[in-house]
Each structure stands twice: as structure tokens, then as C-alpha cells.
Design a protein around this motif. Sequence first.
Motif, PDB file in Angstrom:
ATOM      1  N   CYS A  32      -4.557   0.935   1.310  1.00  0.00           N
ATOM      2  CA  CYS A  32      -5.680   0.008   1.169  1.00  0.00           C
ATOM      3  C   CYS A  32      -5.587  -0.767  -0.136  1.00  0.00           C
ATOM      4  N   MET A  33      -5.291  -0.065  -1.222  1.00  0.00           N
ATOM      5  CA  MET A  33      -5.222  -0.733  -2.524  1.00  0.00           C
ATOM      6  C   MET A  33      -4.072  -1.720  -2.566  1.00  0.00           C
ATOM      7  N   ALA A  34      -2.950  -1.349  -1.954  1.00  0.00           N
ATOM      8  CA  ALA A  34      -1.788  -2.241  -1.965  1.00  0.00           C
ATOM      9  C   ALA A  34      -2.053  -3.469  -1.087  1.00  0.00           C
ATOM     10  N   GLU A  35      -2.668  -3.237   0.068  1.00  0.00           N
ATOM     11  CA  GLU A  35      -2.913  -4.336   1.004  1.00  0.00           C
ATOM     12  C   GLU A  35      -3.907  -5.338   0.439  1.00  0.00           C
ATOM     13  N   ASN A  36      -4.938  -4.836  -0.208  1.00  0.00           N
ATOM     14  CA  ASN A  36      -6.056  -5.699  -0.591  1.00  0.00           C
ATOM     15  C   ASN A  36      -6.091  -6.076  -2.073  1.00  0.00           C
ATOM     16  N   ASN A  37      -4.986  -5.902  -2.761  1.00  0.00           N
ATOM     17  CA  ASN A  37      -4.899  -6.274  -4.184  1.00  0.00           C
ATOM     18  C   ASN A  37      -6.050  -5.681  -5.000  1.00  0.00           C
ATOM     19  N   VAL A  38      -6.357  -4.420  -4.745  1.00  0.00           N
ATOM     20  CA  VAL A  38      -7.453  -3.781  -5.478  1.00  0.00           C
ATOM     21  C   VAL A  38      -6.954  -3.409  -6.876  1.00  0.00           C
ATOM     22  N   PRO A  39      -7.641  -3.882  -7.917  1.00  0.00           N
ATOM     23  CA  PRO A  39      -7.163  -3.610  -9.274  1.00  0.00           C
ATOM     24  C   PRO A  39      -7.424  -2.161  -9.702  1.00  0.00           C
ATOM     25  N   PHE A  40      -6.637  -1.693 -10.638  1.00  0.00           N
ATOM     26  CA  PHE A  40      -6.814  -0.344 -11.174  1.00  0.00           C
ATOM     27  C   PHE A  40      -6.611  -0.413 -12.676  1.00  0.00           C
ATOM     28  N   ARG A  41      -6.975   0.653 -13.348  1.00  0.00           N
ATOM     29  CA  ARG A  41      -6.869   0.655 -14.807  1.00  0.00           C
ATOM     30  C   ARG A  41      -5.939   1.773 -15.244  1.00  0.00           C
ATOM     31  N   GLU A  42      -5.540   1.670 -16.494  1.00  0.00           N
ATOM     32  CA  GLU A  42      -4.645   2.694 -17.028  1.00  0.00           C
ATOM     33  C   GLU A  42      -5.329   4.062 -16.989  1.00  0.00           C
ATOM     34  N   ASP A  43      -6.594   4.054 -17.364  1.00  0.00           N
ATOM     35  CA  ASP A  43      -7.361   5.296 -17.386  1.00  0.00           C
ATOM     36  C   ASP A  43      -8.360   5.281 -16.235  1.00  0.00           C
ATOM     37  N   GLU A  44      -8.076   6.057 -15.214  1.00  0.00           N
ATOM     38  CA  GLU A  44      -8.946   6.070 -14.031  1.00  0.00           C
ATOM     39  C   GLU A  44      -9.793   7.332 -13.974  1.00  0.00           C
ATOM     40  N   THR A  45     -10.030   7.970 -15.127  1.00  0.00           N
ATOM     41  CA  THR A  45     -10.754   9.243 -15.096  1.00  0.00           C
ATOM     42  C   THR A  45     -12.219   9.059 -14.737  1.00  0.00           C
ATOM     43  N   ASP A  46     -12.816   7.937 -15.161  1.00  0.00           N
ATOM     44  CA  ASP A  46     -14.219   7.708 -14.845  1.00  0.00           C
ATOM     45  C   ASP A  46     -14.334   6.999 -13.500  1.00  0.00           C
ATOM     46  N   LYS A  47     -14.666   7.766 -12.473  1.00  0.00           N
ATOM     47  CA  LYS A  47     -14.684   7.199 -11.118  1.00  0.00           C
ATOM     48  C   LYS A  47     -15.836   6.236 -10.892  1.00  0.00           C
ATOM     49  N   LEU A  48     -16.794   6.225 -11.812  1.00  0.00           N
ATOM     50  CA  LEU A  48     -17.884   5.261 -11.666  1.00  0.00           C
ATOM     51  C   LEU A  48     -17.394   3.843 -11.960  1.00  0.00           C
ATOM     52  N   LEU A  49     -16.289   3.755 -12.668  1.00  0.00           N
ATOM     53  CA  LEU A  49     -15.777   2.449 -13.062  1.00  0.00           C
ATOM     54  C   LEU A  49     -14.597   1.986 -12.211  1.00  0.00           C
ATOM     55  N   SER A  50     -14.027   2.886 -11.423  1.00  0.00           N
ATOM     56  CA  SER A  50     -12.845   2.501 -10.661  1.00  0.00           C
ATOM     57  C   SER A  50     -13.241   1.925  -9.303  1.00  0.00           C
ATOM     58  N   LEU A  51     -12.328   1.141  -8.736  1.00  0.00           N
ATOM     59  CA  LEU A  51     -12.585   0.503  -7.451  1.00  0.00           C
ATOM     60  C   LEU A  51     -11.748   1.163  -6.366  1.00  0.00           C
ATOM     61  N   THR A  52     -12.416   1.636  -5.337  1.00  0.00           N
ATOM     62  CA  THR A  52     -11.710   2.245  -4.209  1.00  0.00           C
ATOM     63  C   THR A  52     -12.421   1.826  -2.928  1.00  0.00           C
ATOM     64  N   TRP A  53     -11.870   0.817  -2.260  1.00  0.00           N
ATOM     65  CA  TRP A  53     -12.496   0.310  -1.034  1.00  0.00           C
ATOM     66  C   TRP A  53     -12.617   1.417  -0.001  1.00  0.00           C
ATOM     67  N   LEU A  54     -11.579   2.242   0.007  1.00  0.00           N
ATOM     68  CA  LEU A  54     -11.584   3.389   0.909  1.00  0.00           C
ATOM     69  C   LEU A  54     -11.465   4.620   0.020  1.00  0.00           C
ATOM     70  N   ARG A  55     -12.411   5.538   0.164  1.00  0.00           N
ATOM     71  CA  ARG A  55     -12.396   6.688  -0.729  1.00  0.00           C
ATOM     72  C   ARG A  55     -12.511   7.960   0.090  1.00  0.00           C
TER      73      ARG A  55
END
Lengths: 261, 219
Positions: A32-55
Motif C-alpha cells: 500500500c505504501m509503495a503503491e500510493n506514495n505514502v511518506p514515512f519518516r526516519e523515526d516511526e516510533t510515534d504511531k500518532l504521527l505516522s501515515l498508514t493507509w492500511l494498518r
Amino acid sequence: MKEEHKHKKTRRYGMVIDLDKCTGCGACMVACMAENNVPFREDETDKLLSLTWLRIYRLTNGKPFPETDICYLPRPCMHCEGHHGHSPCVSVCPATVTDYDWETGIVSQIYTRCFGCRYCMAACPYHARYFNWWDPVWPEGMKQYLNPNVSVRMRGVVEKCSFCFPRYQVASEKAHAEGRRELEEEEYQTACTQACPAGAITFGDLNNPKHAVYKLKKSPNAFRLLEKLGTNPKVYYISSREWVRRAGDNYLEHEFKEQKV
Amino acid sequence: MSTSAGKTKDKESQESGVRGFIFLFFFLGFFVFLIIGWIVFPGLLYSKKKQPIDFNHALHNELVSDGCESCHYFREDGSFSGAPKLAQCIDCHEEVQGEDPEEAKFVEEYVAKEQEVPWLIYSRQPDCVYFSHAAHVKMAEMECSVCHGPIGESEHLKVYEKNRISGYSRDIWGKNIAGMKKNTWDRMKMDDCSECHVRESVRQESVQTEKGPCFVCHK
């Protein structure tokens, strides 16, 4: 308008996810992330700030050792139909960013219209919507890998799963070039459906008896999340385990009625 | 008495003189800024770029058999090829054929060096816009000129004007700064697409607007 739609043949694209097959591997999330160009960050520990269209959520039955059981539950956008297309997010959006399409049954999101009030995020009972707190930063060279059919989002807008709608556009374009208006089932499939190694996700038109989802959604073990709210979601789950089906909503003791098989 | 009457007259003429000056300054300023706003600023807003090669559409159109689709063709998957690549030109233009200096330049600088021509695309839309040529040309059987104008009959390529702020081509906003249009191809804004979509009632299936859903033309 409402009366007209009842007589028209409409498509309702939806998903049936078999939770007994899901191993929680996360291949669908990656696809999903690869298909939809979903951005990510170096530090993904805080899940409130990360984007996951499908979780993927992990459910437990909360029982001690011998009876311990877990279940993984992938959660895309439910593309709620609500009553007459008024899904929770569509009803509250003040800028007509999000819209319900009668022809496909897909809840759209137009990023360039969004001004980031996040009213839709508050309205969505499934937490399917995510806010871009930053402009996307792609690791060096990764820009070349972005999907050209999906527009990238900027800081300050809300995004969510679109059932890979650009794939529908690409499939339609091919059909149009061949003089067709109807799509075959396999011509339009979401990235997560194709990526799932267990074949747990099935995607298709819920209104079309020829599509696999039409039959699957009628399974006695099928349920939808938070059914009581009346959001009328188009994502169905199947589980043979009673405690999983019960976890689909906040049922009180007397409310949950087991369907007879 | 007479002197005081003269004084009031003087005062009156003085006042009307002042009023005249105010009017003069007001209208002078008004017109100066009107000219700046409507003529000078639009000129400054767009940077002008020439195409790398001055292509002659009219000349090529006479030689090909299939009209626009001879060079601007559909791929097998239904997608549209857009501006031609070098591979399509090379069959005829391996060597200089005519006497046009533009052709000589094309052969020397691009064909000989096997380098693609960096054409400037007049109709490039923003990233969020989805447009399918197949839906319009194949399904709706529209002529290319409805959106692109009579470019197939032109002998020279026009100057490419790029908006310095947005980076988009002027053909999207249109030449007329007031937003008036005479021809269907004068502008390529969202309103121009939706105008036709409403008229032809293309999928008027949206819950929010009861017109076309956003995902018809957006991605």
C-alpha cells in the motif's frame, strides 16, 4: 437525486478480508505504501504521527495461556456508504474535499482542496484518515520509484486509502481504448489484495453477482466493524472465531447475537 | 462688502482648484494602476521560452496518412504517447532532407547525438489532475482541436509562456487575463472541463455536488 440512484445500476467496490487466513505479515501495508506514495519518516516510533493507509491491528482474546488467541486485523478505509452516501467524513467536510461517488462507491479525497481542518479525522470512527504534519522527505533516489499515477501530498492535508483508485483509472483507460465501459473483476484490484501471500483479501464489486466478494460477504461468519453506528462500510471481515466477530463492535452482554449457521 | 464678496469668490475658486487636483490625482492613479494591473503585471508574470525546434505541423500533416494520431498515438494499454520521441522522427530524419535550418538544427543537435528533444508541453496539467485521452478521443469521439485548437495547421510553434509563480503554462489559465474565452481551446482550467462534463452529463454521480465526482478528473 436519491430516487434516481435507486433505479440506476451502480457499482459498489468493496473488500472481504478473511481474518482466519491473515498472518499479520504486513505485506499489504508495504504494498500500500509503495503503491500510493505514502511518506514515512526516519523515526516511526510515534504511531500518532505516522501515515498508514492500511494498518494491521492485533487483537487478543485476553485469556490466560491455554486459551490465548490472537487475531490480526488489516484496516483500510471502510468507504462507508452511510445512508444515501452520507458517510461520516463526507458529511462533515467543509471544503468538499471528500466525496462519495455513486458509480464506484468510493470515498474520494482531493488533497489540493484540503486545508487541514481535520474535521473528517474526528468524524471517522475507524481512524482511517491521516494528517501530513510535514512535507514528505524521500530518501535519496527514491523519488524515481514513486508511482506516477498517484499524486504526492503536501504538508497540512489529510489523506486516506482510496481503494487504489488510480488503478481503476488506468484500467478504465485501457477499457475505453478497446471500446468497453465495463471492467472485468481482475482488471481492477487493489495493491494490498495482490500482495497478500495468504490470499486473505478479496476485492471486487459488492453489487455484481459474478464477483467473488458478492458471495463472500453473505457468509454467516462475515461482519463489519462498528456496525451499530450505521456507517454502512464496504469492508467485510470473515472469522470463524466468535470472540473475533464480537470484537468488531462494543457489544453489551445481551446485544451480540450469534448467527445460526 | 465688495471686498469680502471677492474674498469668498477667491476661496471658492481655490477650493474648486484643489478639488480638481484631487480628481486629477485620483483618476491618474486609478488609470496608472489599472494599466499596471492589466497590462504590465500579466506581462511580467509569464516568462517566455522558445521551443528547442520550431516544428512545422502543417507541413508534416500533409505528409502523414493518419492525421494527428500518426505521431501522437495511443499505446497498447490505452495510454497516450503525447509529444513524439526521437525514435518516431528518426525514420525520415536520419539525414537532412529539406532546406529548413530548423530541420538541420534538429538533425545535428538531436538526431546525430541521439538526444531527446526537450519539448515544452503547453498543456501540462498539475500533478493532481487525471486526464485520459482515450476516454475523450476514443469513447466520446472528440476532435483534438476542441481542447488543443487548430495547432495541426500551424507552421510555427508559439512561444511557451510559463507562470513565474505557479510554474504552469499560460495555456492552462488562458491568454485573457480577465478569464474570458471565445474558443473551447482558450483555457484548460477545472471550470472548462466541468462545463463540458455538466453539459454532456458525464457521470453526474457525486453526493456532495450532485455533479461529477472529484475522482473523475483527479487522482
